[in-house]
Design a protein around this motif. Structure first.
Motif, PDB file in Angstrom:
ATOM      1  N   THR A 218       1.113  -1.363  -0.458  1.00  0.00           N
ATOM      2  CA  THR A 218       0.096   0.716   0.009  1.00  0.00           C
ATOM      3  C   THR A 218       1.311   1.375   0.130  1.00  0.00           C
ATOM      4  N   HIS A 219       0.255   2.234  -0.799  1.00  0.00           N
ATOM      5  CA  HIS A 219       0.866   3.582  -0.737  1.00  0.00           C
ATOM      6  C   HIS A 219      -0.082   4.577  -0.780  1.00  0.00           C
ATOM      7  N   GLY A 220      -0.118   5.773   0.540  1.00  0.00           N
ATOM      8  CA  GLY A 220      -1.311   6.212   0.504  1.00  0.00           C
ATOM      9  C   GLY A 220      -2.747   6.004   0.586  1.00  0.00           C
ATOM     10  N   ALA A 221      -3.654   6.228  -0.802  1.00  0.00           N
ATOM     11  CA  ALA A 221      -4.647   5.185  -0.548  1.00  0.00           C
ATOM     12  C   ALA A 221      -4.746   4.164  -1.716  1.00  0.00           C
ATOM     13  N   GLY A 222      -3.456   4.038  -1.759  1.00  0.00           N
ATOM     14  CA  GLY A 222      -3.498   3.031  -3.549  1.00  0.00           C
ATOM     15  C   GLY A 222      -2.552   1.678  -3.004  1.00  0.00           C
ATOM     16  N   THR A 223      -2.780   0.993  -4.137  1.00  0.00           N
ATOM     17  CA  THR A 223      -2.063  -0.954  -3.479  1.00  0.00           C
ATOM     18  C   THR A 223      -1.659  -0.509  -4.919  1.00  0.00           C
ATOM     19  N   VAL A 224      -0.123  -1.513  -4.931  1.00  0.00           N
ATOM     20  CA  VAL A 224       0.258  -2.068  -5.867  1.00  0.00           C
ATOM     21  C   VAL A 224       0.062  -2.654  -6.476  1.00  0.00           C
ATOM     22  N   VAL A 225      -0.811  -2.923  -8.408  1.00  0.00           N
ATOM     23  CA  VAL A 225      -1.069  -4.269  -8.896  1.00  0.00           C
ATOM     24  C   VAL A 225       0.009  -3.788  -9.876  1.00  0.00           C
ATOM     25  N   LEU A 226      -0.283  -4.829 -10.589  1.00  0.00           N
ATOM     26  CA  LEU A 226       0.536  -5.712 -12.101  1.00  0.00           C
ATOM     27  C   LEU A 226      -0.342  -5.502 -12.821  1.00  0.00           C
ATOM     28  N   ALA A 227      -0.129  -3.953 -13.984  1.00  0.00           N
ATOM     29  CA  ALA A 227      -1.350  -4.370 -14.848  1.00  0.00           C
ATOM     30  C   ALA A 227      -0.860  -4.118 -16.150  1.00  0.00           C
ATOM     31  N   ASP A 228      -0.622  -4.803 -16.972  1.00  0.00           N
ATOM     32  CA  ASP A 228       0.303  -5.170 -18.048  1.00  0.00           C
ATOM     33  C   ASP A 228       1.274  -5.011 -18.067  1.00  0.00           C
ATOM     34  N   GLY A 229       1.960  -5.795 -17.304  1.00  0.00           N
ATOM     35  CA  GLY A 229       2.771  -6.594 -17.383  1.00  0.00           C
ATOM     36  C   GLY A 229       3.632  -4.779 -16.387  1.00  0.00           C
ATOM     37  N   ILE A 230       2.821  -4.143 -16.388  1.00  0.00           N
ATOM     38  CA  ILE A 230       3.797  -2.935 -15.487  1.00  0.00           C
ATOM     39  C   ILE A 230       2.780  -2.633 -13.771  1.00  0.00           C
ATOM     40  N   LYS A 231       3.605  -2.286 -13.098  1.00  0.00           N
ATOM     41  CA  LYS A 231       3.319  -2.244 -11.586  1.00  0.00           C
ATOM     42  C   LYS A 231       2.520  -1.415 -11.883  1.00  0.00           C
ATOM     43  N   MET A 232       1.230  -0.766 -11.051  1.00  0.00           N
ATOM     44  CA  MET A 232       0.473   0.075 -11.208  1.00  0.00           C
ATOM     45  C   MET A 232      -0.181   0.825  -9.763  1.00  0.00           C
ATOM     46  N   LEU A 233      -0.609   2.175  -9.541  1.00  0.00           N
ATOM     47  CA  LEU A 233      -1.136   1.907  -8.265  1.00  0.00           C
ATOM     48  C   LEU A 233      -2.786   2.057  -8.477  1.00  0.00           C
ATOM     49  N   GLU A 234      -3.147   1.330  -7.786  1.00  0.00           N
ATOM     50  CA  GLU A 234      -4.956   1.298  -7.713  1.00  0.00           C
ATOM     51  C   GLU A 234      -5.354   1.738  -6.605  1.00  0.00           C
ATOM     52  N   VAL A 235      -6.014   2.949  -6.556  1.00  0.00           N
ATOM     53  CA  VAL A 235      -6.826   4.360  -5.656  1.00  0.00           C
ATOM     54  C   VAL A 235      -8.442   4.556  -6.061  1.00  0.00           C
ATOM     55  N   PRO A 236      -8.614   4.935  -5.102  1.00  0.00           N
ATOM     56  CA  PRO A 236     -10.555   5.024  -5.328  1.00  0.00           C
ATOM     57  C   PRO A 236     -10.187   6.052  -6.311  1.00  0.00           C
ATOM     58  N   LEU A 237     -11.446   5.807  -7.379  1.00  0.00           N
ATOM     59  CA  LEU A 237     -11.510   6.826  -8.155  1.00  0.00           C
ATOM     60  C   LEU A 237     -11.755   8.000  -7.901  1.00  0.00           C
ATOM     61  N   TRP A 238     -12.967   8.716  -6.602  1.00  0.00           N
ATOM     62  CA  TRP A 238     -12.916  10.237  -6.726  1.00  0.00           C
ATOM     63  C   TRP A 238     -11.517  10.620  -6.158  1.00  0.00           C
ATOM     64  N   ARG A 239     -10.514  10.079  -5.501  1.00  0.00           N
ATOM     65  CA  ARG A 239      -9.294  10.581  -5.254  1.00  0.00           C
ATOM     66  C   ARG A 239      -8.976  10.447  -6.242  1.00  0.00           C
ATOM     67  N   SER A 240      -9.037   9.793  -7.252  1.00  0.00           N
ATOM     68  CA  SER A 240      -7.903  10.141  -8.590  1.00  0.00           C
ATOM     69  C   SER A 240      -8.768  11.479  -9.191  1.00  0.00           C
ATOM     70  N   TYR A 241      -9.762  11.603  -8.969  1.00  0.00           N
ATOM     71  CA  TYR A 241     -10.652  13.366  -9.662  1.00  0.00           C
ATOM     72  C   TYR A 241     -10.098  13.808  -8.960  1.00  0.00           C
ATOM     73  N   LEU A 242     -10.217  13.931  -7.084  1.00  0.00           N
ATOM     74  CA  LEU A 242      -9.129  15.111  -6.835  1.00  0.00           C
ATOM     75  C   LEU A 242      -8.318  15.661  -6.684  1.00  0.00           C
ATOM     76  N   ALA A 243      -7.399  14.271  -7.193  1.00  0.00           N
ATOM     77  CA  ALA A 243      -6.263  14.518  -7.996  1.00  0.00           C
ATOM     78  C   ALA A 243      -5.696  15.899  -9.017  1.00  0.00           C
ATOM     79  N   GLY A 244      -7.191  15.845  -9.922  1.00  0.00           N
ATOM     80  CA  GLY A 244      -6.837  16.477 -11.013  1.00  0.00           C
ATOM     81  C   GLY A 244      -6.980  17.722 -10.855  1.00  0.00           C
ATOM     82  N   CYS A 245      -8.268  18.071  -9.498  1.00  0.00           N
ATOM     83  CA  CYS A 245      -9.089  19.206  -8.993  1.00  0.00           C
ATOM     84  C   CYS A 245      -7.490  20.327  -8.676  1.00  0.00           C
ATOM     85  N   ILE A 246      -6.852  19.511  -7.575  1.00  0.00           N
ATOM     86  CA  ILE A 246      -5.777  19.735  -7.321  1.00  0.00           C
ATOM     87  C   ILE A 246      -4.829  20.851  -8.013  1.00  0.00           C
TER      88      ILE A 246
END
Length: 391
Positions: free
Chosen positions: A142-170
């Motif tokens: 875990t990192h912040g509100a996200g969890t490390v997952v593997l997507a198409d062979g690349i490590k990505m962070l899975e975060v709540p969608l509303w937090r992702s929208y919040l990041a864009g607003c910030i």
């Protein structure tokens, strides 16, 4: 642009109908995502990689450079010295943009996206964003509100969608406008010279504070704070076009003269900015088409806090200008530069930090979608309330 007090209108069709072009790009991007679902992903995959992870998408970086360069080359930084003669409006602008606006944007977006609209967005809805540059956590960590997952062979962070929208607003909230505000101030019959000075000062201030405020507020929101990528994005998308604009401006004026620069060269650049912006939007919406089609009200949920933030900052800036006794010609650009956002930088940064397919990138595009009609409305408010001010 001229500085006469007569009727002022946007003559360039790219700027005048920007909302229409953005709408067409949304439709075109969604259609492209259906017809060629791998095209945008392939282009975004042409990137500079560090430790196997994509850091800078080269096609997007090219588009975003051409969004930013025409803005920066317009700025005459020698005008900054005139700021000393306009202490009140410049100080008020800096306070609004850097001490108030980032935090009110965070609060308003958190209230609506994280509380009031969370059920509509989907409390369990998740988004995949890039791992912070240089971070190499194992899958499942875990990192912040996200969890490390593997997507198409690349490590990505899975975060709540509303937090992702919040990041864009910030990222929108900490990016004061340095481009279209020249148009808004012009249409409102404001002080064009003062607007240019404030644009120059905000551009320089952004180099110092954008990364600091962005990293702080993302961290408070339990979002990944990719400090290295954040600083790199400022270097690539702000500093590089800023330096290129400054040097090329000096060279062109020396070689061809001030008049040729203003009447010929700048005239050719406006379509370049808008074309680069629209190309980026088509690619972005080719990724987000499925999300929008599945939940058409997504745009609305993001637009509401952005709308309220714009109105709030405008009223605050316009009202403070009146209290401080500023003349209308200074009050209008102060309110306009506070209310509008530098969506080019926000789109660039969100794309680099979180990825072209992230909810954060989508949120910054919603900022483009609502800004033009909303700012034109505020221009009308200004021109009909000139009698509130002295001078």
């Amino acid at each position: 642009m001229t500085s006469e007090s007569g009727d002022r209108r946007i003559k360039n069709p790219f700027e005048r109908y920007l909302s229409l072009w953005v709408g067409l790009c949304i439709a075109g991007g969604i259609l492209l995502g259906k017809i060629a679902p791998n095209l945008a992903r392939t282009l975004d995959g042409i990137s500079i990689k560090v430790n196997g992870a994509p850091v800078v998408s080269i096609p997007i970086a090219v588009c975003l450079f051409f969004m930013m360069y025409p803005i920066m080359v317009k700025i005459d930084f020698t005008e900054v010295v005139k700021a000393g003669k306009s202490g009140k409006p410049v100080t008020l602008t800096l306070v609004l943009n850097w001490l108030i606006k980032p935090f009110t944007m965070y609060g308003i977006a958190l209230l609506f996206l994280g509380v009031l609209f969370k059920g509509f967005i989907g409390p369990e809805a998740m988004d995949l964003v890039k791992m912070p540059f240089g971070l190499n956590l194992p899958v499942g960590a875990t990192h912040g509100a996200g969890t490390v997952v593997l997507a198409d062979g690349i490590k990505m962070l899975e975060v709540p969608l509303w937090r992702s929208y919040l990041a864009g607003c910030i990222l929108l909230g900490i990016a004061p406008c340095t481009a279209m505000v020249l148009v808004w101030g012009y249409l409102a019959r404001g002080n064009d010279g003062l607007t240019l000075v404030m644009v120059a000062i905000n551009s320089l201030t952004m180099l110092l504070l954008y990364g600091v405020l962005g990293g702080f507020l993302l961290g408070v929101g339990r979002l990944p704070v990719p400090w290295e990528a954040l600083l790199l994005s400022i270097a690539v998308y702000v500093a590089l076009p800023l330096v290129a604009g400054y040097l090329s401006r000096r060279w062109i004026i020396k070689a061809k003269g001030q008049r040729w620069f203003e009447e010929q060269f700048l005239h050719l650049l406006t379509p370049v900015t808008i074309t680069a912006l629209l190309t980026t939007l088509v690619l972005l919406f080719s990724f987000k088409g499925e999300v929008i089609l599945a939940s058409p009200l997504t745009i609305l949920w993001i637009a509401v806090p952005l709308f309220l933030q714009t109105i709030f900052i405008f009223v605050l800036g316009y009202g403070a200008s009146r209290v401080l006794g500023l003349p209308y010609r200074d009050a209008a650009p102060v309110a306009m530069i506070g209310a509008s956002n530098h969506f080019e930088v926000a789109i660039a940064t969100s794309t680099m930090l979180f990825g072209l397919s992230s909810g954060a990138a989508l949120a910054t595009v919603v900022g483009v979608l609502i800004e033009v009609p909303l700012m034109l409305l505020l221009v009308k408010v200004c021109t009909r309330t000139t009698h509130w001010f002295n001078g």
